[in-house]
Structure formats: C-alpha cells, structure tokens
Write a protein that holds these residues in place. Structure first.
Motif, PDB file in Angstrom:
ATOM      1  N   ARG A  90       0.854  -1.188   0.000  1.00  8.98           N
ATOM      2  CA  ARG A  90       0.000   0.000   0.000  1.00  8.98           C
ATOM      3  C   ARG A  90       0.891   1.239   0.000  1.00  8.98           C
ATOM      4  NH1 ARG A  90      -0.648  -1.516   5.714  1.00  8.98           N
ATOM      5  NH2 ARG A  90       0.363   0.091   7.032  1.00  8.98           N
ATOM      6  N   TYR A  91       0.361   2.306  -0.530  1.00  5.32           N
ATOM      7  CA  TYR A  91       1.048   3.585  -0.460  1.00  5.32           C
ATOM      8  C   TYR A  91       0.660   4.284   0.840  1.00  5.32           C
ATOM      9  CZ  TYR A  91       2.317   3.137  -5.403  1.00  5.32           C
ATOM     10  OH  TYR A  91       2.835   2.705  -6.586  1.00  5.32           O
ATOM     11  N   GLU A  92       1.623   4.963   1.437  1.00  5.95           N
ATOM     12  CA  GLU A  92       1.330   5.735   2.642  1.00  5.95           C
ATOM     13  C   GLU A  92       2.243   6.945   2.688  1.00  5.95           C
ATOM     14  OE1 GLU A  92       4.116   3.297   5.857  1.00  5.95           O
ATOM     15  OE2 GLU A  92       1.953   3.000   5.878  1.00  5.95           O
ATOM     16  N   SER A  93       1.837   7.947   3.455  1.00  2.00           N
ATOM     17  CA  SER A  93       2.629   9.164   3.611  1.00  2.00           C
ATOM     18  C   SER A  93       2.971   9.345   5.084  1.00  2.00           C
ATOM     19  CB  SER A  93       1.853  10.379   3.107  1.00  2.00           C
ATOM     20  OG  SER A  93       2.619  11.554   3.215  1.00  2.00           O
ATOM     21  N   ARG A  97       6.418  12.587   3.448  1.00 10.95           N
ATOM     22  CA  ARG A  97       7.188  11.807   2.488  1.00 10.95           C
ATOM     23  C   ARG A  97       6.381  10.575   2.088  1.00 10.95           C
ATOM     24  NH1 ARG A  97      13.454   9.627   3.328  1.00 10.95           N
ATOM     25  NH2 ARG A  97      14.042   9.682   1.106  1.00 10.95           N
ATOM     26  N   ASP A  98       6.367  10.251   0.811  1.00 10.32           N
ATOM     27  CA  ASP A  98       5.553   9.151   0.301  1.00 10.32           C
ATOM     28  C   ASP A  98       6.352   7.857   0.278  1.00 10.32           C
ATOM     29  OD1 ASP A  98       3.352  10.796  -0.140  1.00 10.32           O
ATOM     30  OD2 ASP A  98       4.114  11.403  -2.109  1.00 10.32           O
ATOM     31  N   TYR A  99       5.696   6.773   0.712  1.00 14.49           N
ATOM     32  CA  TYR A  99       6.330   5.460   0.810  1.00 14.49           C
ATOM     33  C   TYR A  99       5.454   4.393   0.154  1.00 14.49           C
ATOM     34  CZ  TYR A  99       9.392   7.376   4.484  1.00 14.49           C
ATOM     35  OH  TYR A  99      10.310   8.110   5.194  1.00 14.49           O
ATOM     36  N   LEU A 100       6.103   3.305  -0.234  1.00 12.29           N
ATOM     37  CA  LEU A 100       5.419   2.067  -0.575  1.00 12.29           C
ATOM     38  C   LEU A 100       5.723   1.081   0.536  1.00 12.29           C
ATOM     39  CD1 LEU A 100       3.745   0.361  -2.577  1.00 12.29           C
ATOM     40  CD2 LEU A 100       5.915  -0.325  -3.643  1.00 12.29           C
ATOM     41  N   TRP A 101       4.670   0.588   1.176  1.00 12.39           N
ATOM     42  CA  TRP A 101       4.789  -0.268   2.359  1.00 12.39           C
ATOM     43  C   TRP A 101       4.538  -1.706   1.953  1.00 12.39           C
ATOM     44  CZ3 TRP A 101       1.498  -3.776   4.516  1.00 12.39           C
ATOM     45  CH2 TRP A 101       1.682  -4.148   5.858  1.00 12.39           C
ATOM     46  N   GLY A 102       5.349  -2.657   2.482  1.00 15.29           N
ATOM     47  CA  GLY A 102       5.086  -4.068   2.256  1.00 15.29           C
ATOM     48  C   GLY A 102       6.351  -4.875   2.095  1.00 15.29           C
ATOM     49  N   ARG A 103       6.202  -6.195   2.235  1.00 16.83           N
ATOM     50  CA  ARG A 103       7.342  -7.094   2.143  1.00 16.83           C
ATOM     51  C   ARG A 103       8.008  -7.003   0.768  1.00 16.83           C
ATOM     52  NH1 ARG A 103       9.482  -7.890   5.660  1.00 16.83           N
ATOM     53  NH2 ARG A 103       8.652  -9.633   6.881  1.00 16.83           N
ATOM     54  N   GLY A 104       9.318  -6.861   0.778  1.00 15.91           N
ATOM     55  CA  GLY A 104      10.098  -6.813  -0.451  1.00 15.91           C
ATOM     56  C   GLY A 104      10.324  -5.426  -1.002  1.00 15.91           C
ATOM     57  N   LEU A 337      17.917  -0.460   7.244  1.00 24.31           N
ATOM     58  CA  LEU A 337      17.364  -0.710   8.573  1.00 24.31           C
ATOM     59  C   LEU A 337      15.918  -1.213   8.506  1.00 24.31           C
ATOM     60  CD1 LEU A 337      18.740   2.352  10.565  1.00 24.31           C
ATOM     61  CD2 LEU A 337      19.677   0.040  10.450  1.00 24.31           C
ATOM     62  N   LYS A 338      15.262  -1.008   7.356  1.00 21.33           N
ATOM     63  CA  LYS A 338      13.892  -1.484   7.177  1.00 21.33           C
ATOM     64  C   LYS A 338      13.825  -2.822   6.447  1.00 21.33           C
ATOM     65  CE  LYS A 338      11.406   1.589   9.264  1.00 21.33           C
ATOM     66  NZ  LYS A 338      10.598   1.174  10.450  1.00 21.33           N
ATOM     67  N   ALA A 339      14.958  -3.337   5.992  1.00 26.74           N
ATOM     68  CA  ALA A 339      14.967  -4.656   5.357  1.00 26.74           C
ATOM     69  C   ALA A 339      14.537  -5.708   6.373  1.00 26.74           C
ATOM     70  CB  ALA A 339      16.357  -4.975   4.823  1.00 26.74           C
ATOM     71  N   HIS A 340      13.617  -6.583   5.957  1.00 25.22           N
ATOM     72  CA  HIS A 340      13.117  -7.694   6.779  1.00 25.22           C
ATOM     73  C   HIS A 340      12.190  -7.235   7.899  1.00 25.22           C
ATOM     74  CE1 HIS A 340      16.891 -10.323   5.628  1.00 25.22           C
ATOM     75  NE2 HIS A 340      16.326  -9.717   4.582  1.00 25.22           N
ATOM     76  N   ALA A 341      11.987  -5.943   8.069  1.00 19.94           N
ATOM     77  CA  ALA A 341      11.132  -5.443   9.149  1.00 19.94           C
ATOM     78  C   ALA A 341       9.662  -5.683   8.812  1.00 19.94           C
ATOM     79  CB  ALA A 341      11.374  -3.954   9.373  1.00 19.94           C
ATOM     80  N   ASP A 342       8.840  -5.819   9.856  1.00 24.82           N
ATOM     81  CA  ASP A 342       7.410  -5.994   9.623  1.00 24.82           C
ATOM     82  C   ASP A 342       6.792  -4.765   8.984  1.00 24.82           C
ATOM     83  OD1 ASP A 342       7.512  -8.534  10.657  1.00 24.82           O
ATOM     84  OD2 ASP A 342       6.809  -7.957  12.656  1.00 24.82           O
ATOM     85  N   ASP A 343       7.377  -3.581   9.248  1.00 27.65           N
ATOM     86  CA  ASP A 343       6.888  -2.354   8.619  1.00 27.65           C
ATOM     87  C   ASP A 343       7.800  -1.931   7.471  1.00 27.65           C
ATOM     88  OD1 ASP A 343       9.053  -1.629  10.169  1.00 27.65           O
ATOM     89  OD2 ASP A 343       8.178   0.265  10.842  1.00 27.65           O
ATOM     90  N   GLU A 344       8.347  -2.898   6.773  1.00 24.36           N
ATOM     91  CA  GLU A 344       9.225  -2.631   5.628  1.00 24.36           C
ATOM     92  C   GLU A 344       8.542  -1.657   4.669  1.00 24.36           C
ATOM     93  OE1 GLU A 344      11.599  -5.196   2.150  1.00 24.36           O
ATOM     94  OE2 GLU A 344      10.513  -6.234   3.750  1.00 24.36           O
ATOM     95  N   ARG A 345       9.260  -0.605   4.306  1.00 30.00           N
ATOM     96  CA  ARG A 345       8.707   0.387   3.392  1.00 30.00           C
ATOM     97  C   ARG A 345       9.843   1.161   2.744  1.00 30.00           C
ATOM     98  NH1 ARG A 345       7.339   2.408   8.650  1.00 30.00           N
ATOM     99  NH2 ARG A 345       8.520   4.307   9.174  1.00 30.00           N
ATOM    100  N   VAL A 346       9.622   1.567   1.499  1.00 29.68           N
ATOM    101  CA  VAL A 346      10.643   2.286   0.740  1.00 29.68           C
ATOM    102  C   VAL A 346      10.101   3.656   0.356  1.00 29.68           C
ATOM    103  CG1 VAL A 346       9.886   1.293  -1.467  1.00 29.68           C
ATOM    104  CG2 VAL A 346      12.224   2.158  -1.234  1.00 29.68           C
ATOM    105  N   ALA A 347      10.947   4.661   0.458  1.00 32.86           N
ATOM    106  CA  ALA A 347      10.569   6.017   0.037  1.00 32.86           C
ATOM    107  C   ALA A 347      10.520   6.065  -1.489  1.00 32.86           C
ATOM    108  CB  ALA A 347      11.572   7.034   0.573  1.00 32.86           C
ATOM    109  N   LEU A 348       9.435   6.581  -2.021  1.00 29.28           N
ATOM    110  CA  LEU A 348       9.272   6.613  -3.475  1.00 29.28           C
ATOM    111  C   LEU A 348      10.352   7.447  -4.144  1.00 29.28           C
ATOM    112  CD1 LEU A 348       5.391   6.941  -3.910  1.00 29.28           C
ATOM    113  CD2 LEU A 348       6.806   4.906  -3.517  1.00 29.28           C
ATOM    114  N   ASP A 349      10.783   8.526  -3.480  1.00 31.95           N
ATOM    115  CA  ASP A 349      11.802   9.367  -4.109  1.00 31.95           C
ATOM    116  C   ASP A 349      13.136   8.629  -4.239  1.00 31.95           C
ATOM    117  OD1 ASP A 349      12.411   9.410  -1.402  1.00 31.95           O
ATOM    118  OD2 ASP A 349      12.547  11.589  -1.249  1.00 31.95           O
TER     119      ASP A 349
END
Length: 365
Positions: A90-93, A97-104, A337-349
C-alpha cells in the motif's frame, strides 16, 4: 507485454518504477517460491530484440550484445524473507514523504523494478549490460541463484564492473564486510544438581568466552578510502540437559563481521586466537569484498550518481563478483534498517533517484 499464459502475472513495463515495484512486490516470492515472479519478469522481456534471455532455474539473465568495449553486470535477487501480514502493498505518507509499504519493497524489489524498467527501455546503453534477477538469496548460501549461475554458467557473469541493487538509500556502498560464524564449546561432567560438586558445569566454564566478547574492541579499518566497522558478537547460547542436571556441554554461537582487508583464513585465525584454549568450530565463512571504486567505470558511475561512496557493513553478493576479479558496488533504493522489518517500506523518491542515476550513467547523459 502481455503473457500468452494466463497464469503468469502481467507486468506493465510502461508504468513508473514505483508502480512497477508495487507490481513485483504483490507477486509473493518468499525464498523457494520465486517461480511466478521469474515467469512474470521473463514474459515481460520476451520479444525485446535488444536482449538475449537465459533462464537457469528461477534465475533469469538478459544481455545486450552491442559490441561495446566494456560490459557491466547489474543484478538483484527476487526472493524475500517470509511474510508477516505485510502484503499486499500500500502507499502511505509519513511526515510529508511518500512510501510504498510491504514485504520486499526495500529488500529488494525496488532495485529489481528499476533494473527491469531500464533493461526494457535502454536499447543502446554506452556499455554492454548483463541484467540478472536471481533466486534464493535470503536462505542458505548453497541455494543462492547467483552462486549457482557462477558454478554452472560462469560465462554469463563475465564483465568489467558489477552493481548489486541491495538497499543503500540510493547511495553507492562499496564492497562489503566478510562474515564468519563459529561455535565455541566448553565441556564438563554431568551430575545431579543436588550434588553439583561431583560434576563440572560446562555453562560456568563458558564465562571466559563472554568476558572476552564483552572486552573485545572491534576495529575500524580503512580500505581504499572507506572505513569498515567490524563486529564480534555472541548471537546464541545453548546448554543444559534438565532442570536438575549439571550440564556437560555449552555452545556459544559467535558471529564475526570482518573488514575486507582480511581474508577468510585470516579472519578464522583471529577468532581462534581470541578464543584460544576453547574448541572452535567454523560453521560458515564468506569472504568480504574490497570497495571496487578505483576502476574508471566505477569512477564514472560515482560521478553520474553523485554523493559520497560509503562502506557496506553487511555481507552481500558483491563478494561473488569480487571473487571473480570484478570490482562491484551496492546501489539500490531503500533504508537497510527497514529490510526484513514488519513495517518494511521504501521512500518513493529513493526509487526515482536510483532510476535517474542508473539511467544517466548507462545512457551517457
């Protein structure tokens, strides 16, 4: 491109790299279950005249053959660690800052998406490019798809410079630390705990092991201008038979992360020296990799991406390229630091920055 097989998910390569990341992440590919993701990547690239495709298990290689003077290998793994209620994406802010949240999303389908989009769109890069998407990176080294390719088809890994899309906050991280795991054991004599004096407690005898670890001062080592931090730590302890039995064996599981200035043999010798007098069993050993930033290709890449190169503290598959005599760096979107985390998320930028940097370099712009 739409797959002729309706069971294979369709990847829209005309979408943005951020949307493509979401498409890839929503194809679950926990280690051992990569086939569907690999099928989707292969189907999306099939029929592109500028790429030759090679499939090996659930690893896919796509190469240009333009007759350039130099070849770059750009690789990323498509498997993830197990899910924990973090798919679909899911996308979240957060704080604007905009992120894509989820495993991988961080480890490492953001990098895979960038690589896939550029592989399709860059028909005439300034260097020949070998793109690799591989399986089983998150599990036993013996199953690693890149290692399998190196053993079975080493010619597919040949090149002058390599980039691994591991998460680095879209900054270049050179080389990687080596990784050693050891089991340190003590032995005693079983006895009834009511009569402990007739036995010997192996857990008590392990006290000097913990003293040595607590007193250990890890090195900071400069290698080709980058400073690597080492670490020697207990990561597990086993011992004990029952609640009323003096244990006759104790094992301390130790992990040593060593700078690439040390070989694996030197790292092993160091661990044995630290724990002299104890039984030491090496259960895993992976060589590190030097930064790989002295090659002109690497220098040009650094200029195109911008910023300042940093060291990679963890072990990554850049070490495989280094072992083949090829300089290699890590470069991909996502906070490690977010790799493998349950709240794994990447900044879109960061995904966009990574695509922009790689595209500018490969296009020579």
């Amino acid at each position: 491109m739409r797959s002729a097989d309706p069971t294979i998910p369709v990847l829209d390569l005309s979408a943005s790299s951020t949307d493509l990341t979401r498409q890839l992440c929503d194809i679950e590919s926990v280690s051992g279950n990569e086939k569907t993701a690999t099928d989707a990547i292969e189907a999306s690239l099939a029929g592109l005249d500028h790429l030759e495709l090679f499939r090996n298990g659930d690893a896919l290689v796509a190469r240009t053959q333009l007759g350039r003077d130099r070849r770059v290998v750009i690789a990323g793994h498509i498997d993830t660690v197990p899910l924990n209620n973090n798919l679909p994406t899911r996308y979240e802010s957060i704080d604007g800052r905009d992120y894509l949240w989820g495993r991988g999303t961080v480890d490492m389908k953001g990098g895979v998406a960038v690589q896939l989009k550029l592989a399709a769109e860059l028909t005439a890069p300034i260097v020949d490019v070998t793109w690799i998407w591989y399986d089983h990176e998150e599990v036993s080294e013996s199953l690693n798809g890149l290692g399998r390719l190196a053993r079975e088809h080493p010619e597919l890994l040949e090149g002058d410079f390599a980039i691994l899309g591991e998460p680095t906050n879209s900054q270049i991280e050179g080389g990687c630390n080596g990784n050693l795991r050891a089991e340190i054991r003590t032995f005693g004599l079983r006895a009834h705990s009511a009569r402990a004096w007739v036995g010997r407690n192996a857990i008590h005898d392990a006290a000097p092991i913990f003293t040595a670890l607590a007193a250990y001062v890890p090195r900071e080592v400069e290698v080709e201008g980058l400073v690597y931090r080492e670490g020697l730590n207990a990561v597990g302890v086993t011992g004990g038979i029952a609640g009323n039995v003096i244990p006759d064996e104790c094992m301390v599981h130790v992990n040593y992360r060593f700078a690439p200035s040390r070989s694996g043999a030197q790292a092993e010798a160091h661990v044995r020296e630290v724990f002299d007098g104890f039984e030491v069993t090496i259960v895993d050993l992976a060589e590190g990799a030097t930064p790989g930033l002295t090659d002109p290709l690497a220098q040009h890449f650094l200029e195109a991406v911008g910023g300042e190169a940093k060291p990679k503290y963890g072990w990554t598959d850049v070490a495989r390229f280094s072992a083949l005599g090829m300089p290699a760096v890590n470069y991909g979107p996502g906070d490690p630091l977010k790799a493998h985390a349950d709240d794994e998320r990447v900044a879109l930028d960061q995904i966009e920055d990574c695509e922009r940097g790689l595209r500018a370099w490969l296009a020579g712009s």
